[in-house]
Design a protein around this motif. Structure first.
Motif, PDB file in Angstrom:
ATOM      1  N   CYS A  20       0.764  -1.052   0.064  1.00 28.09           N
ATOM      2  CA  CYS A  20      -0.180   0.031  -0.011  1.00 28.09           C
ATOM      3  C   CYS A  20       0.713   1.200  -0.041  1.00 28.09           C
ATOM      4  O   CYS A  20       0.644   2.165  -0.889  1.00 28.09           O
ATOM      5  CB  CYS A  20      -1.112   0.086   1.137  1.00 28.09           C
ATOM      6  SG  CYS A  20      -2.149   1.361   1.349  1.00 28.09           S
ATOM      7  N   LEU A  21       1.878   1.299   0.679  1.00 30.99           N
ATOM      8  CA  LEU A  21       2.540   2.488   1.032  1.00 30.99           C
ATOM      9  C   LEU A  21       3.697   2.752  -0.329  1.00 30.99           C
ATOM     10  O   LEU A  21       3.900   3.902  -0.918  1.00 30.99           O
ATOM     11  CB  LEU A  21       3.437   2.501   2.368  1.00 30.99           C
ATOM     12  CG  LEU A  21       2.682   2.502   3.535  1.00 30.99           C
ATOM     13  CD1 LEU A  21       3.510   2.562   4.917  1.00 30.99           C
ATOM     14  CD2 LEU A  21       1.729   3.552   3.602  1.00 30.99           C
ATOM     15  N   LEU A  22       4.227   1.720  -0.850  1.00 26.48           N
ATOM     16  CA  LEU A  22       4.951   1.746  -1.782  1.00 26.48           C
ATOM     17  C   LEU A  22       4.208   2.060  -3.255  1.00 26.48           C
ATOM     18  O   LEU A  22       4.475   2.689  -4.034  1.00 26.48           O
ATOM     19  CB  LEU A  22       5.939   0.471  -1.991  1.00 26.48           C
ATOM     20  CG  LEU A  22       6.958   0.020  -1.283  1.00 26.48           C
ATOM     21  CD1 LEU A  22       7.376  -1.232  -0.889  1.00 26.48           C
ATOM     22  CD2 LEU A  22       8.230   1.228  -1.231  1.00 26.48           C
ATOM     23  N   GLY A  23       3.167   1.328  -3.217  1.00 24.11           N
ATOM     24  CA  GLY A  23       2.177   1.336  -4.470  1.00 24.11           C
ATOM     25  C   GLY A  23       1.636   2.910  -4.470  1.00 24.11           C
ATOM     26  O   GLY A  23       1.729   3.253  -5.699  1.00 24.11           O
ATOM     27  N   GLY A  24       1.510   3.535  -3.319  1.00 17.92           N
ATOM     28  CA  GLY A  24       0.887   4.855  -3.253  1.00 17.92           C
ATOM     29  C   GLY A  24       2.019   6.004  -3.782  1.00 17.92           C
ATOM     30  O   GLY A  24       1.949   6.645  -4.478  1.00 17.92           O
TER      31      GLY A  24
END
Length: 360
Positions: A20-24
């Motif tokens: 979630c954090l890397l994808g964002g």
């Protein structure tokens, strides 16, 4: 194209948090390269399909204030959970306010003298987060008041910019808490900088979408549940269900042109539009039951759709990346994109801190 990608192997919580954090951050970074550019300029620069890959940017891509503030949201939650794990009650919204005030300092703004002083934390020592990357006016001005805004005593009472939604995915990553608690945490934190009902309702609903995906819902089921919840909100801002309904409806018809996307959903400059565009991009590109599209292929297609338009491309790209990273976990993230990402060690470091306090 179908809006339900079918069954996928459930990733562990750690993979969902990192994803979630890397994808964002990946969606944010690709979109930041074309933020403020009209679609005609994007096509002229990158070709008829627009910007679809980090390879077109060359070295030196950057993420924006969206990723910075998302990581400071993580930090505020981590501090509150650290206290809780030690058996000490803490005001989660106060922890988030203090984290956002430290972010304000990184932007070269003076923290108001009446605001509480606080010691630095690990996140504050990372120089990459001290670069000013087009921060939202309401985020800056709301924090600069030195007042802790609330739902009942808002700062920037008319502001509904997307600065609430783009930072709110981390609330949905906290496991083992009720949906109502997720929504309240996110909506209360949105009120620290933005006072319009749509700003906090959009943020809370986006966090709930992430929460449902982490709990195992399909994309279609999570979207339907969140839309039902939005319709049932007390004193709901009418524009929020209107935009989300349009996002689901448009996704069912396939991929829109960038011009039609903005016509139907808006440019993403305000909260409900940013949420709608990011959600639409994910649903419209989802593989159907007989599709061979991989999670990585879905991620690439969704981010390309989310950032190629005449609007707030970094925020809409960030939201789409958060959604798919939470759904698929790290499996969907292209390795060559990760190789091009700015400061992945900082993002992973914050992800690990959140993993640590949520699995303690």
């Amino acid at each position: 194209m179908s809006i339900d990608p079918g069954a996928v192997a459930a990733p562990p919580l750690k993979s969902r948090i990192h994803g979630c954090l890397l994808g964002g951050a990946l969606g944010d970074s690709l979109g930041y390269a074309v933020e403020f550019d009209p679609i005609e300029s994007i096509r002229h620069r990158f070709g008829p399909e627009g910007l679809t890959d980090f390879g077109a940017l060359g070295p030196g891509s950057h993420f924006s204030d969206d990723t910075q503030m998302t990581l400071y949201t993580v930090d505020g939650l981590v501090e509150a959970l650290e206290w809780a794990n030690e058996g000490v009650g803490a005001d989660a919204n106060a922890c988030l306010w203090l984290a956002y005030l430290r972010w304000l300092d990184t932007q070269g703004e003076s923290v108001p003298p009446q605001a509480p002083s606080q010691p630095p934390r690990w996140i504050d020592g990372n120089e990459v987060l001290r670069h000013r990357r087009a921060p939202g006016n309401a985020c800056i001005s709301g924090l600069a008041t030195g007042e802790m805004g609330t739902v009942y005593r808002p700062v920037n009472p008319e502001s509904k910019g997307c600065g609430t939604v783009m930072r709110s995915a981390p609330f949905g990553l906290i496991p083992h808490i009720a949906s109502d608690a997720v929504y309240k945490l996110s909506a209360d934190a949105a009120s620290l900088t933005h006072g319009h009902p749509s700003a906090r309702q959009s943020a809370g609903s986006f966090s709930l979408l992430i929460h449902r995906l982490v709990a195992g819902d399909s994309l279609a089921d999570a979207a339907a549940a969140v839309l039902d919840g939005v319709r049932g909100l007390k004193d709901v801002a009418a524009e929020l269900p209107e935009r989300l309904e349009a996002a689901v409806r448009c996704a069912g018809t396939g991929v829109l042109s960038p011009e039609e996307l903005v016509w139907q959903l808006g440019g993403g400059w305000v909260a409900e539009e940013a949420f709608a565009v990011g959600l639409y991009a994910v649903l419209a590109t989802a593989p159907g039951p007989d599709s061979t599209l991989s999670p990585e292929g879905h991620f690439r297609a969704a981010i390309a759709l989310a950032v190629n338009h005449s609007g707030d491309s970094d925020s809409t790209g960030s939201i789409a990346g958060n959604i798919l990273g939470a759904f698929y976990g790290e499996e969907c993230l292209p390795q060559e994109w990760l190789d091009a990402l700015e400061a992945p060690d900082v993002i992973r470091g914050m992800a690990d801190l959140l993993v640590g306090v949520t699995t303690a």
